[in-house]
Design an enzyme around this catalytic site. Sequence first.
Site, PDB file in Angstrom:
ATOM      1  N   GLU A 191       6.725 -11.074   7.225  1.00 18.49           N
ATOM      2  CA  GLU A 191       7.310 -10.348   8.539  1.00 18.49           C
ATOM      3  C   GLU A 191       8.185 -11.361   9.612  1.00 18.49           C
ATOM      4  O   GLU A 191       9.214 -10.769  10.426  1.00 18.49           O
ATOM      5  CB  GLU A 191       6.317  -9.237   8.809  1.00 18.49           C
ATOM      6  CG  GLU A 191       6.006  -8.462   8.091  1.00 18.49           C
ATOM      7  CD  GLU A 191       5.232  -8.567   6.573  1.00 18.49           C
ATOM      8  OE1 GLU A 191       5.309  -8.386   5.696  1.00 18.49           O
ATOM      9  OE2 GLU A 191       4.082 -10.374   6.670  1.00 18.49           O
ATOM     10  N   GLU A 241       2.652  -1.071  -4.594  1.00 20.64           N
ATOM     11  CA  GLU A 241       2.877  -2.758  -5.109  1.00 20.64           C
ATOM     12  C   GLU A 241       3.385  -2.638  -5.773  1.00 20.64           C
ATOM     13  O   GLU A 241       4.526  -3.003  -6.551  1.00 20.64           O
ATOM     14  CB  GLU A 241       1.739  -3.321  -5.105  1.00 20.64           C
ATOM     15  CG  GLU A 241       0.704  -3.213  -4.014  1.00 20.64           C
ATOM     16  CD  GLU A 241       1.057  -3.429  -3.023  1.00 20.64           C
ATOM     17  OE1 GLU A 241       1.955  -4.712  -3.244  1.00 20.64           O
ATOM     18  OE2 GLU A 241       1.053  -4.494  -1.972  1.00 20.64           O
ATOM     19  N   ASP A 284       2.773   1.234   8.169  1.00 25.45           N
ATOM     20  CA  ASP A 284       3.732   0.135   8.587  1.00 25.45           C
ATOM     21  C   ASP A 284       5.144   0.346   8.071  1.00 25.45           C
ATOM     22  O   ASP A 284       5.872   0.550   8.743  1.00 25.45           O
ATOM     23  CB  ASP A 284       3.472  -1.502   8.540  1.00 25.45           C
ATOM     24  CG  ASP A 284       3.227  -1.990   7.058  1.00 25.45           C
ATOM     25  OD1 ASP A 284       2.870  -1.157   6.296  1.00 25.45           O
ATOM     26  OD2 ASP A 284       3.008  -3.450   6.550  1.00 25.45           O
ATOM     27  N   ARG A 339       7.651  -4.503  -5.390  1.00 29.22           N
ATOM     28  CA  ARG A 339       7.829  -5.656  -5.523  1.00 29.22           C
ATOM     29  C   ARG A 339       8.574  -5.417  -7.438  1.00 29.22           C
ATOM     30  O   ARG A 339       9.386  -5.940  -7.504  1.00 29.22           O
ATOM     31  CB  ARG A 339       6.486  -6.115  -5.986  1.00 29.22           C
ATOM     32  CG  ARG A 339       5.305  -6.554  -4.656  1.00 29.22           C
ATOM     33  CD  ARG A 339       4.256  -7.309  -5.763  1.00 29.22           C
ATOM     34  NE  ARG A 339       3.183  -7.693  -4.401  1.00 29.22           N
ATOM     35  CZ  ARG A 339       2.125  -8.538  -3.542  1.00 29.22           C
ATOM     36  NH1 ARG A 339       2.229  -9.018  -4.246  1.00 29.22           N
ATOM     37  NH2 ARG A 339       2.109  -8.039  -3.344  1.00 29.22           N
TER      38      ARG A 339
END
Length: 526
Positions: A429, A158, A286, A162
């Site tokens: 998404e 993360e 993913d 980010r």
Amino acid sequence: MLARRRIRPIPRMVRKHGVKCVMAILSLLVVKNMSMHSHCCTLFSGSVQHGSSNAEGFTRASWEGAGNVQQTPQSADQEAIVEMMVHAWSAYKSFAWGKDTLKPISQTYETWFNTGLTIIDSVDSLWLMNLTDEYNAARHWAETSLNLAQDYYVNVFECTIRCLGGLLSAYALSGDRIWLEKAEDLGDRLLPAFRKHTSGLPTQDVNLKTGDAKGSQVSTSEATTLLLEFRTLAYYTGRSEFAEVVEKVMDVVRENLPNDKLVTLYMNPMTGGFIGNTKSLGARADSFYEYLLKAWLLSGRMEERWRKWYVEEAEAVNSQLVKTNFAGMTYLGELRRDSYIAKMDHLCCFYPGVLALGSLFNVSNESGQRDFKEAGHDDAHLTLAKELTDTCFEMYNTTNLKLGPEIAHFDSASIFIKPNDAHSLLRPEAVEAFFTLYRVTKEKKYRDFGKRVYTAINKHARLENGFASVRSADAETPVYIDKMESFFLAETLKYLFLLFSEDESFLSLDRWVLNTEAHPLPVQNR
């Protein structure tokens, strides 16, 4: 309406070493204060003003191949989205400035990394939308207040997508060295996660101050969705160790890949092996698939190993996880101990965008044309991308509030949402897919989809102070979660803004690759 500022990003860098590098730089240096690291030499092509800013905080740079990287609103839709961005940003600035995320109902903040996450995650959105005052406030805060030596354990994945992605993107777009200096500092603080175990896989968490790394397992997406950011950091700094650690991770994944090519959700950082038997394109797996294609694109479509690996994985996904029910809805399910489960995370909606992006560059053709302007579309991948994007829109359309649920389920004839899966975090998404499909096909319906989404967000997720996640997209009236996710500003609003751009050269897909947090990174070797 804001005055247009057209500011081009940093030129591509060609690494040389030794005396020749020094002489080349001395002969081509055209501005003062060009910074060189003691461990490398970096040669810039073209005329650059690098590291010097005017009074507003902007840096002037020139790169003829970069295209347009700022845009004032060109339509009522873009104006509406910019207004949403300003509304969200103003609330954050009023009640959570310098903190990670806004709690819009209680008018306070939440701490996660203690790095001003919303600022770092959103700054490139501010730049692209030409929000001058907001960008300059973010830059001033970064220069005067951003301290990355926080005694906090952060999730490596993360924090990379980010924070590191946001800092690198801000540098690539603006040319302002403050962002690169912070990015390199952060990269150094994340490196200990890769050095904890001999396997080379990173731990899940690392302390930004002490370097202590911990975590007995790491999700597959957490381990593998670091490639673009660390390679870009290596590209800009000339420090090869940043690229080496993430490439070793991918080597380990390749060595341990199951026979069916589909990865499980977790890996063991001590051994490098996979854990469990659930296989999905949803949470925890993913972006592994996403980054294979984007690594190839980031390389200027030069590194064939990424292209070939992506094609292998896409074939495995398309043959094993894609189903179509009798109602004609195509969806991505998951495998659990070889049993097929007809559920699709909202996160899976990244995949049609990736398929369309690959088709744009003829990714499946071994000898195909790789030039952006002349590439023929891969019809099979593009057809599937369209079908899946329609399903992603139906995930919104089937709810009472027309907001996207976290998970949708399918039976032989319908789509339905279970109560525990109905919460809406305003994820990006689906609108990412709408943007990419529109860029590739020019079909108006994707803009129609996007307009319905942002209209529903404005109607049902907008508060006096920012926006909030919704407990159930299927409720008659919204009940709110007291949090405005940073990715709403970084991704959802950015993709919507890009969707309604009339200028295809604006953040052109052959010059920029958007990471999994929608941070644009420049294509290399171009």
